[in-house]
Each structure stands twice: as C-alpha cells, then as structure tokens.
Write a protein that holds these residues in place. Structure first.
Motif, PDB file in Angstrom:
ATOM      1  N   ASN A 113      57.350  82.440 -11.567  1.00  0.00           N
ATOM      2  CA  ASN A 113      57.740  83.828 -11.286  1.00  0.00           C
ATOM      3  C   ASN A 113      58.186  84.020  -9.830  1.00  0.00           C
ATOM      4  OD1 ASN A 113      58.206  86.470 -12.025  1.00  0.00           O
ATOM      5  ND2 ASN A 113      56.136  87.154 -11.589  1.00  0.00           N
ATOM      6  N   ARG A 114      58.791  82.980  -9.251  1.00  0.00           N
ATOM      7  CA  ARG A 114      59.190  83.068  -7.843  1.00  0.00           C
ATOM      8  C   ARG A 114      60.691  83.261  -7.640  1.00  0.00           C
ATOM      9  NH1 ARG A 114      56.726  77.774  -5.166  1.00  0.00           N
ATOM     10  NH2 ARG A 114      57.860  76.888  -6.934  1.00  0.00           N
ATOM     11  N   LEU A 115      61.486  83.105  -8.694  1.00  0.00           N
ATOM     12  CA  LEU A 115      62.940  83.211  -8.558  1.00  0.00           C
ATOM     13  C   LEU A 115      63.529  84.225  -9.530  1.00  0.00           C
ATOM     14  CD1 LEU A 115      63.944  79.446  -8.143  1.00  0.00           C
ATOM     15  CD2 LEU A 115      64.236  81.237  -6.436  1.00  0.00           C
ATOM     16  N   ARG A 116      62.834  85.318  -9.723  1.00  0.00           N
ATOM     17  CA  ARG A 116      63.273  86.300 -10.727  1.00  0.00           C
ATOM     18  C   ARG A 116      64.664  86.859 -10.410  1.00  0.00           C
ATOM     19  NH1 ARG A 116      59.888  87.528 -14.649  1.00  0.00           N
ATOM     20  NH2 ARG A 116      61.271  89.211 -15.265  1.00  0.00           N
ATOM     21  N   LYS A 117      65.015  86.961  -9.125  1.00  0.00           N
ATOM     22  CA  LYS A 117      66.338  87.469  -8.771  1.00  0.00           C
ATOM     23  C   LYS A 117      67.452  86.534  -9.216  1.00  0.00           C
ATOM     24  CE  LYS A 117      64.875  90.198  -4.768  1.00  0.00           C
ATOM     25  NZ  LYS A 117      65.023  90.412  -3.303  1.00  0.00           N
ATOM     26  N   ALA A 118      67.117  85.270  -9.438  1.00  0.00           N
ATOM     27  CA  ALA A 118      68.128  84.291  -9.840  1.00  0.00           C
ATOM     28  C   ALA A 118      68.207  84.113 -11.348  1.00  0.00           C
ATOM     29  CB  ALA A 118      67.833  82.937  -9.180  1.00  0.00           C
ATOM     30  N   TYR A 119      67.306  84.742 -12.098  1.00  0.00           N
ATOM     31  CA  TYR A 119      67.299  84.584 -13.558  1.00  0.00           C
ATOM     32  C   TYR A 119      68.633  84.969 -14.193  1.00  0.00           C
ATOM     33  CZ  TYR A 119      62.224  83.820 -13.480  1.00  0.00           C
ATOM     34  OH  TYR A 119      60.968  83.321 -13.253  1.00  0.00           O
ATOM     35  N   PRO A 120      69.264  86.077 -13.768  1.00  0.00           N
ATOM     36  CA  PRO A 120      70.577  86.415 -14.367  1.00  0.00           C
ATOM     37  C   PRO A 120      71.604  85.308 -14.177  1.00  0.00           C
ATOM     38  CG  PRO A 120      69.680  88.304 -13.202  1.00  0.00           C
ATOM     39  CD  PRO A 120      68.792  87.149 -12.879  1.00  0.00           C
TER      40      PRO A 120
ATOM     41  N   ASN B 284      63.732  84.414 -19.971  1.00  0.00           N
ATOM     42  CA  ASN B 284      62.916  84.854 -18.834  1.00  0.00           C
ATOM     43  C   ASN B 284      61.545  84.189 -18.850  1.00  0.00           C
ATOM     44  OD1 ASN B 284      64.920  86.480 -17.800  1.00  0.00           O
ATOM     45  ND2 ASN B 284      64.173  88.344 -18.780  1.00  0.00           N
ATOM     46  N   ASN B 285      60.948  84.089 -20.035  1.00  0.00           N
ATOM     47  CA  ASN B 285      59.642  83.427 -20.140  1.00  0.00           C
ATOM     48  C   ASN B 285      59.741  81.945 -19.775  1.00  0.00           C
ATOM     49  OD1 ASN B 285      58.443  85.816 -20.994  1.00  0.00           O
ATOM     50  ND2 ASN B 285      58.763  85.366 -23.169  1.00  0.00           N
ATOM     51  N   LEU B 286      60.842  81.321 -20.193  1.00  0.00           N
ATOM     52  CA  LEU B 286      61.045  79.911 -19.853  1.00  0.00           C
ATOM     53  C   LEU B 286      61.185  79.738 -18.342  1.00  0.00           C
ATOM     54  CD1 LEU B 286      61.705  76.933 -20.576  1.00  0.00           C
ATOM     55  CD2 LEU B 286      64.099  77.636 -20.761  1.00  0.00           C
TER      56      LEU B 286
ATOM     57  N   TRP C  95      65.998  74.365  -7.834  1.00  0.00           N
ATOM     58  CA  TRP C  95      65.768  75.467  -6.898  1.00  0.00           C
ATOM     59  C   TRP C  95      64.280  75.734  -6.723  1.00  0.00           C
ATOM     60  CZ3 TRP C  95      69.910  79.865  -7.837  1.00  0.00           C
ATOM     61  CH2 TRP C  95      71.184  79.315  -7.687  1.00  0.00           C
ATOM     62  N   SER C  96      63.548  75.600  -7.810  1.00  0.00           N
ATOM     63  CA  SER C  96      62.113  75.878  -7.760  1.00  0.00           C
ATOM     64  C   SER C  96      61.361  74.840  -6.936  1.00  0.00           C
ATOM     65  CB  SER C  96      61.553  75.918  -9.185  1.00  0.00           C
ATOM     66  OG  SER C  96      60.156  76.131  -9.175  1.00  0.00           O
TER      67      SER C  96
END
Length: 272
Positions: free
Chosen positions: A82-89, A73-75, A234-235
């Motif tokens: 911190n703009r794509l947190r929904k895609a982290y999983p 998550n930190n990476l 994506w970012s």
C-alpha cells in the motif's frame, strides 16, 4: 499473408527499404487503433458508471468494472504494501494498453510488441520510474548509497530495462513464428499452401483457431507480467517515505539503532 510475415518471409533475398516503411506504418496504425478502442471503452464505462445508482446493487458492466479494478488494486497492495497507490492507475493502464495493442493480431493487425521501439519505450519508463521512486522516497544520497553500494553491480542496474523489454518482445515474436509454422503445416496437409494462406486470412483454419486462443492467453499473461514487474521494481526501491521530514526521522532512528547494536557487540566481546 499477415503484415508481420515480412519478418519471416523466405522469399526476400535482398533488403527492401519499402518493407521498413510498411512495417512502421502498420505499427503506427496499430497504436492509433489501440487508442481509439481504449477511448471508446473508457467512454462507455464512464457513461454506465455515471448512470449507476449507488443505492442499487451493481450489475452488468458496472459490476465487472468494480471487480476488475478492485482485483488489480488488491494485487498491487499485496506487492507494494500500500505504498504506491498513486501509481496504481499507471500499472492498470499499462496492462490494458499492452493487452489491447497485442490482441489486435486477432483482427490481422500488426501487434505493437513486435516492435522493439514499443517494448523498449515501456521498459525505459519502468527503468526511469525505479530511480524516480527511489530518489523521492530515500533521498538522493541514501538512494545512491543503497543502489551503488557495490561498484561491481553497476551494470546489473540495467537488467530490469533489458529483461522486461526483451521478454515482451521475444514472447510476441515467438507467437508469430509458431503461427507461421501452423500455416505451413496446414499448407502441407492440404497440398496447397496458397489455399492454407487464404483459410488463415479468412479465419476458417481450425489450426489457426486453436493457436489464436492459446496466443491470446499468452498475450494476457505477458501484459500481466509486464505490469506486475513494473510494480515490483518500483516497490523494491521504495524508501521510508515521500515526506522529507519523515525520511530524516527514519534514517536518524536507523543510525541510532546501528550505533546501539555496535555498542552491544563491543560490550559482549569485552565481557567475553
């Protein structure tokens, strides 16, 4: 000989349709085993986390899982802002899925990334995700203006799909070419290639031990690179906001700023 050896066998003088069926079956079997292993690991971790007392310090598998997930998550935060947190999983699952699917070569199964269908499927998902994120955060009109501002670069828009897919496929295939070379070298040293093959299958060849360790490290790196590149692609096309009203405010402010800059340049030229 391993199932993937049909790619490199020098004894095949003509095409045998059965080889395609065997390789396809081995590939499907690898995916099934990968899913089973993933489900078992997730179920076990879920049970451990569920029994965990939040008032006590984390230990064992719970501590490892916390550090493992938080590290990713930190990476991803550092890449996306911190703009794509929904895609982290998805990024996290992507890394682990590729990792497990390729590490199955350690138990003599055909790794999934030796199939172009596998790597291109993941590449297509990454490619489509670029447009989904871009359109949803920029709006269709602004995204098209940004993405296709230069018609010459249209073909270059497909480079992420090709590079990310072929990189994973090529790196995996290269690993097996090297392993075949190691087997041949061991056979030459023992003057008995059949004995070397037997040693390889039984896992008692020191040369294969060394290479399996190296190949495992390369597999981890390739899975990591694929997930990070997906996150990066994506970012890069992420726009101002997922909210339509916020996007309008952003582009309106941006338009006003450009207008002010043009006026200042005109004033500077007239005064000069």
């Amino acid at each position: 000989m391993n199932l993937y050896s049909t790619y490199f066998s020098e004894t095949q003088d003509s095409y045998n349709p059965l080889d395609l069926v065997v390789n396809l079956g081995a590939f499907i079997f690898t995916l099934i085993v990968t899913l089973i292993i993933t489900i078992i690991v997730v179920w076990y971790i879920y049970r451990q986390v569920k029994k965990f007392d939040p008032e006590k310090p984390a230990t064992g598998i719970v501590l490892f899982t916390q550090n493992y997930v938080n590290g990713f998550n930190n990476l991803f935060d550092s890449i996306t802002g911190n703009r794509l947190r929904k895609a982290y999983p998805y990024f996290f699952t992507l890394f682990n899925f590729i990792l497990v699917a390729n590490l199955l070569s350690l138990i003599n199964l055909l790794p999934a990334a030796t199939s172009l269908a596998f790597t291109f499927t993941l590449g297509i998902i990454t490619f489509i995700g670029i447009y989904v994120v871009g359109v949803c955060t920029n709006g269709l009109i602004h995204f098209i203006r940004h993405k296709y501002a230069n018609p010459i670069e249209i073909l270059g828009q497909f480079s992420p799909l090709l590079s990310i897919s072929i990189r994973l496929f090529g790196a995996t295939i290269a690993g097996y070419v090297i392993e075949e070379i190691v087997v041949i070298m061991v056979g030459g040293l023992t003057d008995n290639n059949e004995r070397a093959m037997l040693f390889t299958e039984l896992g008692i060849s020191p040369g294969i031990w060394v290479w399996e360790i190296i190949d495992s490290g390369l597999t981890i790196i390739q899975a990591f690179v694929f997930a990070v590149l997906t996150c990066l692609y994506w970012s890069l096309d992420h726009g101002p906001s997922w909210n339509k009203d916020e996007r309008k405010k952003h582009f309106k402010a941006e338009k006003e700023l450009k207008k002010q800059l043009r006026q200042e340049k005109k004033r500077a030229k007239s005064s000069g």
